[in-house]
Design a protein around this motif. Sequence first.
Motif, PDB file in Angstrom:
ATOM      1  N   TYR B 122      28.216  25.635  38.944  1.00  0.00           N
ATOM      2  CA  TYR B 122      28.529  27.046  38.734  1.00  0.00           C
ATOM      3  C   TYR B 122      29.242  27.248  37.423  1.00  0.00           C
ATOM      4  CZ  TYR B 122      27.905  26.957  43.774  1.00  0.00           C
ATOM      5  OH  TYR B 122      27.417  26.776  45.022  1.00  0.00           O
ATOM      6  N   SER B 123      29.103  28.469  36.869  1.00  0.00           N
ATOM      7  CA  SER B 123      29.945  28.798  35.721  1.00  0.00           C
ATOM      8  C   SER B 123      30.774  30.029  36.076  1.00  0.00           C
ATOM      9  CB  SER B 123      29.102  29.046  34.486  1.00  0.00           C
ATOM     10  OG  SER B 123      28.209  30.090  34.704  1.00  0.00           O
ATOM     11  N   TYR B 124      31.970  30.063  35.535  1.00  0.00           N
ATOM     12  CA  TYR B 124      32.911  31.128  35.878  1.00  0.00           C
ATOM     13  C   TYR B 124      33.169  31.985  34.649  1.00  0.00           C
ATOM     14  CZ  TYR B 124      33.640  28.004  39.796  1.00  0.00           C
ATOM     15  OH  TYR B 124      33.440  27.208  40.891  1.00  0.00           O
ATOM     16  N   HIS B 125      32.858  33.265  34.755  1.00  0.00           N
ATOM     17  CA  HIS B 125      33.069  34.154  33.620  1.00  0.00           C
ATOM     18  C   HIS B 125      34.308  35.004  33.874  1.00  0.00           C
ATOM     19  CE1 HIS B 125      28.780  33.957  31.876  1.00  0.00           C
ATOM     20  NE2 HIS B 125      29.054  32.863  32.538  1.00  0.00           N
ATOM     21  N   ILE B 126      35.203  35.004  32.902  1.00  0.00           N
ATOM     22  CA  ILE B 126      36.446  35.749  33.098  1.00  0.00           C
ATOM     23  C   ILE B 126      36.175  37.245  32.954  1.00  0.00           C
ATOM     24  CG2 ILE B 126      37.198  35.654  30.687  1.00  0.00           C
ATOM     25  CD1 ILE B 126      40.034  35.073  31.926  1.00  0.00           C
ATOM     26  N   ALA B 127      36.814  38.033  33.798  1.00  0.00           N
ATOM     27  CA  ALA B 127      36.641  39.485  33.761  1.00  0.00           C
ATOM     28  C   ALA B 127      37.996  40.152  33.855  1.00  0.00           C
ATOM     29  CB  ALA B 127      35.764  39.948  34.920  1.00  0.00           C
ATOM     30  N   GLN B 128      38.112  41.271  33.189  1.00  0.00           N
ATOM     31  CA  GLN B 128      39.368  42.018  33.193  1.00  0.00           C
ATOM     32  C   GLN B 128      39.239  43.189  34.163  1.00  0.00           C
ATOM     33  OE1 GLN B 128      42.067  41.344  31.008  1.00  0.00           O
ATOM     34  NE2 GLN B 128      43.172  42.858  32.212  1.00  0.00           N
ATOM     35  N   VAL B 129      40.215  43.348  35.034  1.00  0.00           N
ATOM     36  CA  VAL B 129      40.200  44.514  35.925  1.00  0.00           C
ATOM     37  C   VAL B 129      40.537  45.746  35.102  1.00  0.00           C
ATOM     38  CG1 VAL B 129      41.326  45.602  37.888  1.00  0.00           C
ATOM     39  CG2 VAL B 129      40.876  43.169  37.914  1.00  0.00           C
ATOM     40  N   ILE B 130      39.772  46.827  35.259  1.00  0.00           N
ATOM     41  CA  ILE B 130      40.120  48.028  34.496  1.00  0.00           C
ATOM     42  C   ILE B 130      40.571  49.195  35.369  1.00  0.00           C
ATOM     43  CG2 ILE B 130      38.841  47.474  32.414  1.00  0.00           C
ATOM     44  CD1 ILE B 130      36.611  49.170  33.337  1.00  0.00           C
ATOM     45  N   SER B 131      40.307  49.167  36.658  1.00  0.00           N
ATOM     46  CA  SER B 131      40.975  50.148  37.512  1.00  0.00           C
ATOM     47  C   SER B 131      40.841  49.754  38.968  1.00  0.00           C
ATOM     48  CB  SER B 131      40.454  51.558  37.284  1.00  0.00           C
ATOM     49  OG  SER B 131      39.143  51.643  37.715  1.00  0.00           O
ATOM     50  N   VAL B 132      41.680  50.365  39.770  1.00  0.00           N
ATOM     51  CA  VAL B 132      41.807  49.988  41.178  1.00  0.00           C
ATOM     52  C   VAL B 132      41.665  51.226  42.045  1.00  0.00           C
ATOM     53  CG1 VAL B 132      43.347  48.966  42.871  1.00  0.00           C
ATOM     54  CG2 VAL B 132      43.449  48.203  40.515  1.00  0.00           C
ATOM     55  N   ASN B 133      40.872  51.127  43.088  1.00  0.00           N
ATOM     56  CA  ASN B 133      40.818  52.203  44.068  1.00  0.00           C
ATOM     57  C   ASN B 133      41.527  51.718  45.322  1.00  0.00           C
ATOM     58  OD1 ASN B 133      40.204  54.379  45.653  1.00  0.00           O
ATOM     59  ND2 ASN B 133      38.153  53.663  46.131  1.00  0.00           N
ATOM     60  N   SER B 134      42.586  52.413  45.735  1.00  0.00           N
ATOM     61  CA  SER B 134      43.377  51.872  46.832  1.00  0.00           C
ATOM     62  C   SER B 134      43.036  52.512  48.165  1.00  0.00           C
ATOM     63  CB  SER B 134      44.859  52.018  46.525  1.00  0.00           C
ATOM     64  OG  SER B 134      45.119  53.308  46.058  1.00  0.00           O
ATOM     65  N   ASP B 135      41.950  53.241  48.254  1.00  0.00           N
ATOM     66  CA  ASP B 135      41.503  53.800  49.531  1.00  0.00           C
ATOM     67  C   ASP B 135      41.429  52.675  50.568  1.00  0.00           C
ATOM     68  OD1 ASP B 135      39.885  54.579  51.658  1.00  0.00           O
ATOM     69  OD2 ASP B 135      39.013  56.177  50.475  1.00  0.00           O
ATOM     70  N   PRO B 136      42.117  52.824  51.706  1.00  0.00           N
ATOM     71  CA  PRO B 136      42.210  51.702  52.643  1.00  0.00           C
ATOM     72  C   PRO B 136      40.862  51.201  53.158  1.00  0.00           C
ATOM     73  CG  PRO B 136      43.022  53.738  53.616  1.00  0.00           C
ATOM     74  CD  PRO B 136      42.863  53.991  52.173  1.00  0.00           C
ATOM     75  N   VAL B 137      39.895  52.069  53.285  1.00  0.00           N
ATOM     76  CA  VAL B 137      38.603  51.632  53.815  1.00  0.00           C
ATOM     77  C   VAL B 137      37.697  51.129  52.705  1.00  0.00           C
ATOM     78  CG1 VAL B 137      36.548  52.343  55.049  1.00  0.00           C
ATOM     79  CG2 VAL B 137      38.767  53.204  55.747  1.00  0.00           C
ATOM     80  N   ASN B 138      37.624  51.894  51.650  1.00  0.00           N
ATOM     81  CA  ASN B 138      36.717  51.552  50.562  1.00  0.00           C
ATOM     82  C   ASN B 138      37.523  50.965  49.410  1.00  0.00           C
ATOM     83  OD1 ASN B 138      34.747  51.546  48.583  1.00  0.00           O
ATOM     84  ND2 ASN B 138      35.008  53.705  48.145  1.00  0.00           N
ATOM     85  N   ARG B 139      38.108  49.771  49.637  1.00  0.00           N
ATOM     86  CA  ARG B 139      38.928  49.197  48.577  1.00  0.00           C
ATOM     87  C   ARG B 139      38.037  48.542  47.553  1.00  0.00           C
ATOM     88  NH1 ARG B 139      43.897  46.458  49.930  1.00  0.00           N
ATOM     89  NH2 ARG B 139      43.982  46.503  47.683  1.00  0.00           N
ATOM     90  N   SER B 140      38.104  48.995  46.331  1.00  0.00           N
ATOM     91  CA  SER B 140      37.238  48.415  45.310  1.00  0.00           C
ATOM     92  C   SER B 140      37.958  48.361  43.975  1.00  0.00           C
ATOM     93  CB  SER B 140      35.949  49.221  45.194  1.00  0.00           C
ATOM     94  OG  SER B 140      36.238  50.567  44.984  1.00  0.00           O
ATOM     95  N   LEU B 141      37.482  47.461  43.123  1.00  0.00           N
ATOM     96  CA  LEU B 141      38.018  47.309  41.780  1.00  0.00           C
ATOM     97  C   LEU B 141      36.893  47.554  40.803  1.00  0.00           C
ATOM     98  CD1 LEU B 141      39.624  43.812  42.187  1.00  0.00           C
ATOM     99  CD2 LEU B 141      40.812  45.960  42.325  1.00  0.00           C
ATOM    100  N   VAL B 142      37.235  47.958  39.594  1.00  0.00           N
ATOM    101  CA  VAL B 142      36.234  48.018  38.539  1.00  0.00           C
ATOM    102  C   VAL B 142      36.585  46.938  37.527  1.00  0.00           C
ATOM    103  CG1 VAL B 142      35.140  49.465  36.824  1.00  0.00           C
ATOM    104  CG2 VAL B 142      36.007  50.483  38.900  1.00  0.00           C
ATOM    105  N   ILE B 143      35.607  46.103  37.165  1.00  0.00           N
ATOM    106  CA  ILE B 143      35.853  45.061  36.169  1.00  0.00           C
ATOM    107  C   ILE B 143      35.002  45.327  34.935  1.00  0.00           C
ATOM    108  CG2 ILE B 143      36.551  43.261  37.777  1.00  0.00           C
ATOM    109  CD1 ILE B 143      33.705  42.168  37.624  1.00  0.00           C
ATOM    110  N   ASP B 144      35.390  44.690  33.829  1.00  0.00           N
ATOM    111  CA  ASP B 144      34.750  45.039  32.561  1.00  0.00           C
ATOM    112  C   ASP B 144      33.564  44.149  32.203  1.00  0.00           C
ATOM    113  OD1 ASP B 144      36.066  42.753  31.913  1.00  0.00           O
ATOM    114  OD2 ASP B 144      36.918  43.503  30.052  1.00  0.00           O
ATOM    115  N   LEU B 145      32.930  43.537  33.183  1.00  0.00           N
ATOM    116  CA  LEU B 145      31.663  42.851  32.917  1.00  0.00           C
ATOM    117  C   LEU B 145      30.565  43.656  33.605  1.00  0.00           C
ATOM    118  CD1 LEU B 145      32.298  39.038  33.473  1.00  0.00           C
ATOM    119  CD2 LEU B 145      32.307  40.308  31.351  1.00  0.00           C
ATOM    120  N   GLY B 146      29.429  43.781  32.944  1.00  0.00           N
ATOM    121  CA  GLY B 146      28.361  44.571  33.543  1.00  0.00           C
ATOM    122  C   GLY B 146      27.020  43.899  33.396  1.00  0.00           C
TER     123      GLY B 146
END
Lengths: 176, 290
Positions: B122-146
């Motif tokens: 495997y290879s591991y690509h580093i990604a930076q978190v750019i925002s956080v959604n703290s909704d308890p059910v739909n918890r998701s992050l946005v990262i800067d790799l696309g």
Amino acid sequence: MMMRKQVLLLLLFLLFILEGTIVPWLLPGSWQNILTPNLVFIVLLFVSIYHNRHTALVLGIIFGMLHDVVFYGDMIGVYSLVMGFTTYIMGFIFRIPRAPMPLMMTVVILGSLLFDSMLYAIYRVFSLTQVSYDWNLLHHILPDLVVHFVFGLIIYVPLRKQLEKIARRGKKEKAA
Amino acid sequence: MLKLFKLLGNKRLFVILIALVMFIALMGFTLGPRANLSWPEKFLRDTVGFVQNIFYKPAGYVAGLFKDIGNMRDIYKENEQLKIALAQYTREKANYNFMEEQNKDLQEALHFTEAQKEKYNYSYHIAQVISVNSDPVNRSLVIDLGARDGVKVGQSVISVKGMVGVVSHVSNFTSTVKLITSMDAKDPNSNGIAVTAMNNHQTFGIVESYDEATQMLIMTQIKQGDPIKKGDTIVSLGDTDKYPRGLIIGTVESVQESQFGKTWTAMIKPAAEFQDWKQLFVVFTPEEQK
């Protein structure tokens, strides 16, 4: 006149960005999983009461959709529906020109409760959450309510002034 | 009913009903697995992602600075522990090299195909978190790799400590990570993770839901008599293509008989801390690189 409205839009967008980026850093670690402050929604409640509930409805749908698309986890449209509906209903029930501060705070509390409860209800209907309502109320809805209330108190004076200016100018233009 | 119509004004009620139906249709349509996002969605996500990127990083640095000052005392202790761990790793590294060499020779002797040899590379690509959604059910992050960086839906995302989530949607420059804390056996979009214990590969179970009340992952379908015990580190097994092998999920907190008897259920404390997001790694499996 137009300037103020654009500033309002920009302010809402900025708040939306802050919500996802700065706010998590301001909260202590263990609170980050509990609190889900929705600052845009509180501002929209003010818009609904002091300006016009139809504007608030449209803004709610737009910014809710933005939230849905950017943080697309399970489905699109939840926030859009809930934000639009809640702001409109709150504006519909409390149709009082120049509402005093205690009334506005009541609107914030009721709106916040309705908002989080509706979110929970929709997730429950689509069976995306299994926790009971009581648990959710104690661990998410009430802590949120406190944050929303405090945020509402902070923005009350400046925001009301600006919104009433917008509303007054709108009326003048209609009269002319 | 007729009175109600008159009360609200026919038109308004009609509009509200239609809007409601349309919203529910939209939710239903977007609920299932979708291969690709439409271009307005992609455009919106990338634009907002760009702005969020400007805000998130500086905020993280400032917050990190204060935290570092607070943590000054712990650092000395941590350093001590790290030194011990490092010494152990260097000792084991020699052993590991021998074993890897031997493994390669054996693979050569057994005529493994190229794909089989590369399967766990495997290879591991580093990604930076750019925002956080703290909704308890739909918890998701946005990262800067696309999509531009080769990220695909379904890839696993890990932090330094353990598994964090799965990439759920990809646009050109950003992607959304769905956290394993929103895993749910009834959710059509989430897949269970086949897992085993790090030190004892006889253990087998499936992690497929998260209990919000106790903040633990639930590992089910463990056979009776399984050697699993409290304190075991649970890692992904990687038999299916969904999840890579050897991602750390968490540690076993308790084992009890399941609801229906016959099997056991274990509560697992997630290894990753779901707070103060900074860097994450997206795991690229070799098949996906081609």
